[in-house]
Design a protein around this motif. Sequence first.
Motif, PDB file in Angstrom:
ATOM      1  N   ASP A 185      -7.886   3.594   3.963  1.00  0.00           N
ATOM      2  CA  ASP A 185      -8.183   1.943   3.877  1.00  0.00           C
ATOM      3  C   ASP A 185      -8.754   1.725   2.665  1.00  0.00           C
ATOM      4  O   ASP A 185      -8.571   0.753   2.190  1.00  0.00           O
ATOM      5  CB  ASP A 185      -8.853   1.485   5.231  1.00  0.00           C
ATOM      6  N   LEU A 186      -9.760   2.313   2.150  1.00  0.00           N
ATOM      7  CA  LEU A 186     -10.528   2.202   1.080  1.00  0.00           C
ATOM      8  C   LEU A 186     -10.021   2.098   0.060  1.00  0.00           C
ATOM      9  O   LEU A 186      -9.923   1.247  -1.082  1.00  0.00           O
ATOM     10  CB  LEU A 186     -12.040   3.148   0.961  1.00  0.00           C
ATOM     11  N   MET A 187      -8.831   3.263  -0.162  1.00  0.00           N
ATOM     12  CA  MET A 187      -8.009   3.275  -1.239  1.00  0.00           C
ATOM     13  C   MET A 187      -7.100   2.262  -1.306  1.00  0.00           C
ATOM     14  O   MET A 187      -6.605   1.907  -2.476  1.00  0.00           O
ATOM     15  CB  MET A 187      -7.425   4.703  -1.252  1.00  0.00           C
ATOM     16  N   VAL A 188      -6.376   1.879  -0.345  1.00  0.00           N
ATOM     17  CA  VAL A 188      -5.272   0.832  -0.037  1.00  0.00           C
ATOM     18  C   VAL A 188      -6.134  -0.694  -0.755  1.00  0.00           C
ATOM     19  O   VAL A 188      -5.384  -1.081  -1.437  1.00  0.00           O
ATOM     20  CB  VAL A 188      -4.732   0.682   0.978  1.00  0.00           C
ATOM     21  N   ALA A 189      -7.419  -0.685  -0.232  1.00  0.00           N
ATOM     22  CA  ALA A 189      -7.822  -2.003  -0.733  1.00  0.00           C
ATOM     23  C   ALA A 189      -8.098  -2.123  -2.212  1.00  0.00           C
ATOM     24  O   ALA A 189      -8.114  -3.095  -2.831  1.00  0.00           O
ATOM     25  CB  ALA A 189      -9.225  -2.085   0.094  1.00  0.00           C
ATOM     26  N   LYS A 190      -8.345  -0.866  -2.830  1.00  0.00           N
ATOM     27  CA  LYS A 190      -8.644  -0.570  -4.326  1.00  0.00           C
ATOM     28  C   LYS A 190      -7.342  -0.962  -4.931  1.00  0.00           C
ATOM     29  O   LYS A 190      -7.234  -1.506  -6.100  1.00  0.00           O
ATOM     30  CB  LYS A 190      -9.077   0.420  -4.500  1.00  0.00           C
ATOM     31  N   LEU A 191      -6.156  -0.326  -4.274  1.00  0.00           N
ATOM     32  CA  LEU A 191      -4.756  -0.401  -4.984  1.00  0.00           C
ATOM     33  C   LEU A 191      -4.540  -2.063  -5.089  1.00  0.00           C
ATOM     34  O   LEU A 191      -3.875  -2.541  -6.245  1.00  0.00           O
ATOM     35  CB  LEU A 191      -3.748   0.362  -4.043  1.00  0.00           C
ATOM     36  N   PHE A 192      -4.849  -2.784  -3.948  1.00  0.00           N
ATOM     37  CA  PHE A 192      -4.483  -4.046  -4.002  1.00  0.00           C
ATOM     38  C   PHE A 192      -5.545  -5.029  -4.154  1.00  0.00           C
ATOM     39  O   PHE A 192      -5.469  -6.216  -3.901  1.00  0.00           O
ATOM     40  CB  PHE A 192      -3.745  -4.618  -2.640  1.00  0.00           C
ATOM     41  N   LEU A 193      -6.603  -4.438  -4.890  1.00  0.00           N
ATOM     42  CA  LEU A 193      -7.655  -5.339  -5.121  1.00  0.00           C
ATOM     43  C   LEU A 193      -7.531  -6.742  -6.058  1.00  0.00           C
ATOM     44  O   LEU A 193      -8.012  -7.888  -6.054  1.00  0.00           O
ATOM     45  CB  LEU A 193      -8.769  -4.826  -5.923  1.00  0.00           C
ATOM     46  N   LYS A 194      -6.423  -6.549  -6.979  1.00  0.00           N
ATOM     47  CA  LYS A 194      -6.109  -7.902  -7.808  1.00  0.00           C
ATOM     48  C   LYS A 194      -5.184  -8.686  -7.351  1.00  0.00           C
ATOM     49  O   LYS A 194      -4.867  -9.663  -7.978  1.00  0.00           O
ATOM     50  CB  LYS A 194      -5.622  -7.394  -9.457  1.00  0.00           C
ATOM     51  N   GLY A 195      -4.831  -8.341  -5.911  1.00  0.00           N
ATOM     52  CA  GLY A 195      -3.742  -9.246  -5.324  1.00  0.00           C
ATOM     53  C   GLY A 195      -2.843  -8.410  -4.709  1.00  0.00           C
ATOM     54  O   GLY A 195      -2.527  -7.290  -4.862  1.00  0.00           O
ATOM     55  N   PRO A 196      -2.073  -9.106  -3.554  1.00  0.00           N
ATOM     56  CA  PRO A 196      -1.055  -8.269  -2.682  1.00  0.00           C
ATOM     57  C   PRO A 196       0.249  -8.055  -3.323  1.00  0.00           C
ATOM     58  O   PRO A 196       0.456  -8.713  -4.393  1.00  0.00           O
ATOM     59  CB  PRO A 196      -0.840  -9.310  -1.748  1.00  0.00           C
ATOM     60  N   PRO A 197       0.930  -7.126  -2.967  1.00  0.00           N
ATOM     61  CA  PRO A 197       2.189  -6.707  -3.663  1.00  0.00           C
ATOM     62  C   PRO A 197       3.180  -7.793  -3.012  1.00  0.00           C
ATOM     63  O   PRO A 197       3.116  -8.148  -2.162  1.00  0.00           O
ATOM     64  CB  PRO A 197       2.272  -5.337  -3.264  1.00  0.00           C
ATOM     65  N   ASP A 200       1.151  -2.177 -16.688  1.00  0.00           N
ATOM     66  CA  ASP A 200       0.176  -2.663 -15.869  1.00  0.00           C
ATOM     67  C   ASP A 200       0.390  -2.341 -14.328  1.00  0.00           C
ATOM     68  O   ASP A 200      -0.322  -3.049 -13.670  1.00  0.00           O
ATOM     69  CB  ASP A 200       0.525  -4.296 -15.872  1.00  0.00           C
ATOM     70  N   GLY A 201       0.950  -1.264 -14.079  1.00  0.00           N
ATOM     71  CA  GLY A 201       0.837  -0.793 -12.570  1.00  0.00           C
ATOM     72  C   GLY A 201      -0.354   0.002 -12.330  1.00  0.00           C
ATOM     73  O   GLY A 201      -1.186   0.200 -13.331  1.00  0.00           O
ATOM     74  N   ARG A 202      -0.598  -0.093 -10.928  1.00  0.00           N
ATOM     75  CA  ARG A 202      -1.941   0.455 -10.648  1.00  0.00           C
ATOM     76  C   ARG A 202      -1.816   1.732 -10.057  1.00  0.00           C
ATOM     77  O   ARG A 202      -0.853   2.065  -9.114  1.00  0.00           O
ATOM     78  CB  ARG A 202      -2.608  -0.515  -9.407  1.00  0.00           C
ATOM     79  N   GLY A 207       0.794   4.707   6.125  1.00  0.00           N
ATOM     80  CA  GLY A 207       0.501   3.894   7.249  1.00  0.00           C
ATOM     81  C   GLY A 207      -0.786   2.903   6.942  1.00  0.00           C
ATOM     82  O   GLY A 207      -0.760   1.800   7.477  1.00  0.00           O
ATOM     83  N   GLY A 208      -1.531   3.259   5.852  1.00  0.00           N
ATOM     84  CA  GLY A 208      -2.718   2.414   5.397  1.00  0.00           C
ATOM     85  C   GLY A 208      -2.210   1.073   4.752  1.00  0.00           C
ATOM     86  O   GLY A 208      -2.415   0.211   4.905  1.00  0.00           O
ATOM     87  N   ILE A 209      -1.057   1.370   3.894  1.00  0.00           N
ATOM     88  CA  ILE A 209      -0.171   0.191   3.312  1.00  0.00           C
ATOM     89  C   ILE A 209       0.178  -0.980   4.379  1.00  0.00           C
ATOM     90  O   ILE A 209       0.075  -1.899   4.248  1.00  0.00           O
ATOM     91  CB  ILE A 209       0.696   0.724   2.438  1.00  0.00           C
ATOM     92  N   ILE A 210       0.996  -0.208   5.663  1.00  0.00           N
ATOM     93  CA  ILE A 210       1.418  -0.950   6.448  1.00  0.00           C
ATOM     94  C   ILE A 210       0.164  -1.728   7.152  1.00  0.00           C
ATOM     95  O   ILE A 210       0.194  -3.133   7.525  1.00  0.00           O
ATOM     96  CB  ILE A 210       2.123  -0.380   7.487  1.00  0.00           C
ATOM     97  N   ARG A 211      -0.991  -1.167   7.592  1.00  0.00           N
ATOM     98  CA  ARG A 211      -1.962  -1.733   8.112  1.00  0.00           C
ATOM     99  C   ARG A 211      -2.256  -2.776   7.163  1.00  0.00           C
ATOM    100  O   ARG A 211      -2.837  -4.122   7.789  1.00  0.00           O
ATOM    101  CB  ARG A 211      -3.177  -0.816   8.385  1.00  0.00           C
ATOM    102  N   TRP A 212      -2.742  -2.510   6.055  1.00  0.00           N
ATOM    103  CA  TRP A 212      -3.287  -3.909   4.958  1.00  0.00           C
ATOM    104  C   TRP A 212      -2.207  -5.016   4.862  1.00  0.00           C
ATOM    105  O   TRP A 212      -2.813  -6.030   5.074  1.00  0.00           O
ATOM    106  CB  TRP A 212      -3.229  -3.079   3.645  1.00  0.00           C
ATOM    107  N   CYS A 213      -1.040  -4.749   4.893  1.00  0.00           N
ATOM    108  CA  CYS A 213       0.029  -5.687   5.015  1.00  0.00           C
ATOM    109  C   CYS A 213      -0.057  -6.606   6.287  1.00  0.00           C
ATOM    110  O   CYS A 213       0.082  -7.889   6.166  1.00  0.00           O
ATOM    111  CB  CYS A 213       1.418  -5.198   4.634  1.00  0.00           C
ATOM    112  N   SER A 214      -0.099  -5.981   7.269  1.00  0.00           N
ATOM    113  CA  SER A 214      -0.093  -6.650   8.582  1.00  0.00           C
ATOM    114  C   SER A 214      -1.588  -7.473   8.661  1.00  0.00           C
ATOM    115  O   SER A 214      -1.419  -8.596   8.987  1.00  0.00           O
ATOM    116  CB  SER A 214       0.008  -5.436   9.777  1.00  0.00           C
ATOM    117  N   LYS A 215      -2.610  -7.009   8.229  1.00  0.00           N
ATOM    118  CA  LYS A 215      -3.996  -7.395   8.284  1.00  0.00           C
ATOM    119  C   LYS A 215      -3.892  -8.702   7.371  1.00  0.00           C
ATOM    120  O   LYS A 215      -4.474  -9.813   7.809  1.00  0.00           O
ATOM    121  CB  LYS A 215      -5.133  -6.597   7.841  1.00  0.00           C
ATOM    122  N   HIS A 216      -3.258  -8.796   6.072  1.00  0.00           N
ATOM    123  CA  HIS A 216      -3.132  -9.856   5.178  1.00  0.00           C
ATOM    124  C   HIS A 216      -2.140 -10.655   5.508  1.00  0.00           C
ATOM    125  O   HIS A 216      -1.738 -11.551   4.282  1.00  0.00           O
ATOM    126  CB  HIS A 216      -3.418  -9.401   3.790  1.00  0.00           C
TER     127      HIS A 216
END
Length: 456
Positions: free
Chosen positions: A13-25, A148-150, A43-52
């Motif tokens: 979850d920490l790493m996914v948050a860093k991946l999308f730090l500059k904005g959601p995909p 410009d990919g992360r 699974g972490g990406i799915i959780r992040w997208c659901s939460k946001h």
Amino acid sequence: MKGFVPTPEPIVDLMVAKLFLKGPPDREATILDPGCGKGAFIGGIIRWCSKHNTPLPRIVGIESDPKFIKQTQERFSSLSSVSIVEQDFLDAIDYKFDYIIGNPPYVSITKLSEQERSVFRGRYVTAKGRFDLYLLFFERALNCLNPDGRLVFITPEKFLYVETAQPLRFMLGKLAVEEIHLVDEDVFGELATYPTITTIVNAPGAHTTRVVLRNGRTRDVHLSDDTSSWMPLLNGGADKTTGHTLKDICVRISCGVATGADAVYVVKTVGPELRRFAYSTIAGQEISPNDSASTPEHFMLMPYSQNGELLPETELGALGVYLRYPGRREKLLKRTCAVRKPWYAFHETPPLPDILRPKILCKDITRNSFFVVDEAGALVPRHSVYYIVPKDPSRIYELADYLNSSRVSFWLTSHCQRATNNFLRLQSHVLKRLPIPDAFLLEQASCIVPAEKIPA
């Protein structure tokens, strides 16, 4: 997949948050998890997208291990935007991605076949020296990243400073390394990796890099685009070593003697018949801080003359009788070196003319670095000891005092690899680069001890 280690959910979850730090995909963004295993990052990406409340982007997981493929495909079978592909990520692929996230496998060169090593060396710039697969994953992922990919990877911290990772540091130094986060060493349980989360943007370098240390402190640095170690910068020191180094004022800086069979060659007592072959020897655990080298408790039996030449078997005398004793000869013959050397030779030929000089000793693995003096030059260091032979023995205590200074301690902490429990792993190539004040530099001709003065 070789080297697979599951990533704990809080780290995912920490790493996914860093991946999308500059904005959601957005929905059309592409995300890659190379070596996806059981799909922890997906699974972490799915959780992040659901939460946001963000639409799920297109996600590709690549996995080469058949035992993970089926269960991971079944796990995400209801999601049309998730694809799990059975493939070796290190094979050539032509796809590009907007985001890449993962935990590359940690596999040292010793776990690879000769054919695998040859293929990787021909395919990857980072496959140099004693490389690890995670270095190759880094290189391959960077080549798969859109402009410009992360990219967010969690790997061992060793790529920040080891010589083997110089090609990778050169690559990363030319990109925007957004953050280097040194996370707690116990993240993966007993696996001592000193994990580091690195966030990279595929854009030209010369950016400020945020560093998060394990003590919670942060600092901003500008990483070099050459191949030098980054650890001094991360720890707040100078980024490069300039001027004179320890190598300039020493005859030798080396690891101690490797017999390949200490159980045979190292003994506690020596009878008169073996005395001429016996040398006092010291191991790392016998060295204590703030003292000269203590009285050793063991002797090393040497089938070598004082000039370091292997004695003919016919001249071994009592030592030959000792080594041929049932059980001992068999142990010696099982060593890998016995294939290419006489059965009684050491794994490495001991450079006795250098060893038997006044020298400074230190442990190979230690919590805090410290150095002690063998003024008489009578001790033979074993493989758990490094020894430093100065050109000018008259200044040996002065040099030892400098090596025990806080300045040197800080430098070694910044440059050394880590062993278990955050111990330092001292190595000769690091010690040789240790900065030395100009005052220690003397003309070599005036300070080398003549061979006839070497202690017997």
